[in-house]
Design a protein around this motif. Sequence first.
Motif, PDB file in Angstrom:
ATOM      1  N   GLU A   1      83.264 -65.074 -61.105  1.00  0.00           N
ATOM      2  CA  GLU A   1      82.002 -65.353 -61.800  1.00  0.00           C
ATOM      3  C   GLU A   1      81.705 -64.269 -62.840  1.00  0.00           C
ATOM      4  N   VAL A   2      81.940 -63.022 -62.465  1.00  0.00           N
ATOM      5  CA  VAL A   2      81.711 -61.904 -63.396  1.00  0.00           C
ATOM      6  C   VAL A   2      82.676 -61.998 -64.577  1.00  0.00           C
ATOM      7  N   MET A   3      83.941 -62.286 -64.304  1.00  0.00           N
ATOM      8  CA  MET A   3      84.925 -62.377 -65.380  1.00  0.00           C
ATOM      9  C   MET A   3      84.632 -63.560 -66.302  1.00  0.00           C
ATOM     10  N   ALA A   4      84.117 -64.642 -65.758  1.00  0.00           N
ATOM     11  CA  ALA A   4      83.749 -65.793 -66.587  1.00  0.00           C
ATOM     12  C   ALA A   4      82.608 -65.425 -67.533  1.00  0.00           C
ATOM     13  N   ALA A   5      81.675 -64.612 -67.049  1.00  0.00           N
ATOM     14  CA  ALA A   5      80.562 -64.171 -67.900  1.00  0.00           C
ATOM     15  C   ALA A   5      81.068 -63.267 -69.019  1.00  0.00           C
ATOM     16  N   ILE A   6      82.010 -62.375 -68.683  1.00  0.00           N
ATOM     17  CA  ILE A   6      82.588 -61.495 -69.707  1.00  0.00           C
ATOM     18  C   ILE A   6      83.340 -62.331 -70.745  1.00  0.00           C
ATOM     19  N   HIS A   7      84.095 -63.303 -70.279  1.00  0.00           N
ATOM     20  CA  HIS A   7      84.860 -64.167 -71.182  1.00  0.00           C
ATOM     21  C   HIS A   7      83.951 -64.938 -72.129  1.00  0.00           C
ATOM     22  N   ALA A   8      82.835 -65.438 -71.608  1.00  0.00           N
ATOM     23  CA  ALA A   8      81.908 -66.216 -72.436  1.00  0.00           C
ATOM     24  C   ALA A   8      81.342 -65.370 -73.572  1.00  0.00           C
ATOM     25  N   MET A   9      81.180 -64.065 -73.332  1.00  0.00           N
ATOM     26  CA  MET A   9      80.624 -63.183 -74.365  1.00  0.00           C
ATOM     27  C   MET A   9      81.691 -62.619 -75.290  1.00  0.00           C
ATOM     28  N   SER A  10      82.858 -62.284 -74.761  1.00  0.00           N
ATOM     29  CA  SER A  10      83.902 -61.632 -75.573  1.00  0.00           C
ATOM     30  C   SER A  10      84.714 -62.620 -76.395  1.00  0.00           C
ATOM     31  N   GLY A  11      84.849 -63.854 -75.876  1.00  0.00           N
ATOM     32  CA  GLY A  11      85.650 -64.849 -76.578  1.00  0.00           C
ATOM     33  C   GLY A  11      87.143 -64.600 -76.512  1.00  0.00           C
ATOM     34  N   GLN A  12      87.590 -63.687 -75.645  1.00  0.00           N
ATOM     35  CA  GLN A  12      89.015 -63.398 -75.534  1.00  0.00           C
ATOM     36  C   GLN A  12      89.784 -64.562 -74.912  1.00  0.00           C
ATOM     37  N   GLU A  13      91.037 -64.668 -75.278  1.00  0.00           N
ATOM     38  CA  GLU A  13      91.910 -65.626 -74.620  1.00  0.00           C
ATOM     39  C   GLU A  13      92.190 -65.117 -73.213  1.00  0.00           C
ATOM     40  N   VAL A  14      92.172 -66.016 -72.249  1.00  0.00           N
ATOM     41  CA  VAL A  14      92.361 -65.640 -70.849  1.00  0.00           C
ATOM     42  C   VAL A  14      93.847 -65.600 -70.516  1.00  0.00           C
ATOM     43  N   ALA A  15      94.284 -64.486 -69.903  1.00  0.00           N
ATOM     44  CA  ALA A  15      95.705 -64.325 -69.575  1.00  0.00           C
ATOM     45  C   ALA A  15      96.094 -65.152 -68.350  1.00  0.00           C
ATOM     46  N   GLY A  16      95.180 -65.285 -67.390  1.00  0.00           N
ATOM     47  CA  GLY A  16      95.485 -66.045 -66.190  1.00  0.00           C
ATOM     48  C   GLY A  16      96.320 -65.296 -65.176  1.00  0.00           C
ATOM     49  N   ARG A  17      96.450 -64.006 -65.352  1.00  0.00           N
ATOM     50  CA  ARG A  17      97.230 -63.187 -64.406  1.00  0.00           C
ATOM     51  C   ARG A  17      96.652 -61.769 -64.401  1.00  0.00           C
ATOM     52  N   TYR A  18      97.113 -60.963 -63.460  1.00  0.00           N
ATOM     53  CA  TYR A  18      96.657 -59.582 -63.384  1.00  0.00           C
ATOM     54  C   TYR A  18      97.358 -58.722 -64.430  1.00  0.00           C
ATOM     55  N   ASN A  19      96.658 -57.693 -64.898  1.00  0.00           N
ATOM     56  CA  ASN A  19      97.252 -56.719 -65.804  1.00  0.00           C
ATOM     57  C   ASN A  19      97.843 -55.588 -64.978  1.00  0.00           C
ATOM     58  N   GLU A  20      98.911 -55.000 -65.457  1.00  0.00           N
ATOM     59  CA  GLU A  20      99.538 -53.887 -64.761  1.00  0.00           C
ATOM     60  C   GLU A  20      99.492 -52.650 -65.626  1.00  0.00           C
ATOM     61  N   ARG A  21      99.286 -51.490 -64.976  1.00  0.00           N
ATOM     62  CA  ARG A  21      99.226 -50.221 -65.719  1.00  0.00           C
ATOM     63  C   ARG A  21     100.566 -49.904 -66.328  1.00  0.00           C
ATOM     64  N   ALA A  22     100.547 -49.616 -67.630  1.00  0.00           N
ATOM     65  CA  ALA A  22     101.807 -49.320 -68.333  1.00  0.00           C
ATOM     66  C   ALA A  22     102.355 -47.975 -67.888  1.00  0.00           C
ATOM     67  N   ALA A  23     103.663 -47.848 -67.887  1.00  0.00           N
ATOM     68  CA  ALA A  23     104.291 -46.573 -67.542  1.00  0.00           C
ATOM     69  C   ALA A  23     103.956 -45.549 -68.608  1.00  0.00           C
ATOM     70  N   GLU A  24     103.674 -44.308 -68.178  1.00  0.00           N
ATOM     71  CA  GLU A  24     103.298 -43.259 -69.129  1.00  0.00           C
ATOM     72  C   GLU A  24     104.355 -42.184 -69.182  1.00  0.00           C
TER      73      GLU A  24
END
Length: 229
Positions: A206-229
């Motif tokens: 529900e929270v992510m849907a609210a963020i999406h409605a305001m940001s207009g970003q395309e939804v990835a549909g998967r989790y993001n992973e921390r990039a190697a540093e």
Amino acid sequence: MSGRRGSGVAYRAIKSVLAVLFRVLWRPTVTGLENIPRRGPVILASNHLSFVDSMVIPLVVPRRVAFLAKSDYYTGSGVKGTLSRWWFEGFGMIPVDRDDTRAAQASLDAALEVLSGGGVFGIYPEGTRSRDGLLYRGRTGVAWLAMTSGAPVVPVALVGTDRLQPVGSRRPRLAKVSVQVGPPVEVEGRFDGVPAGRARRELTDEVMAAIHAMSGQEVAGRYNERAAE
């Protein structure tokens, strides 16, 4: 107590100067600040596009916001290390060792401490920055915090911070930035009788849907992973 006073002084000094510079140079569009309760514990849940997100939000929000920061920023030596500690402590950031096996729980414990004191805690449900501009699936730590503390979750959408300081850039650039704050998502009494795991997933979505409605970003549909540093 004296350390807290010192931190408060640094925070006010940094914010009073940088908030003015930010408004003058970047002229951000900020809407919905009235949705942030004036007092009591609050969780600000935002999308995450840039390193500067944890500075942009505190600069535009009237209340003091605590974010997590890598403990590396607090361990440097010499003048540079001292300035780094002063900067991040001044912004009210909480150091966490991300490589510690207990880092996730330590982060939640630190957040609960802020909320139990009636403060505002900022969190990125995606877990790490989006390097491609997509909005990734939210992790349920935000819901766990809300359900454990009883604090409302206020969704926040950032637009343009990825151009203000792109990934890999050390200096901010002039770019159009907007910050939109949505209505609070209340949790108390809403999930009585619902299995805990399902309740956390539903609230997070529900929270992510609210963020999406305001940001207009395309939804990835998967989790993001921390990039190697």
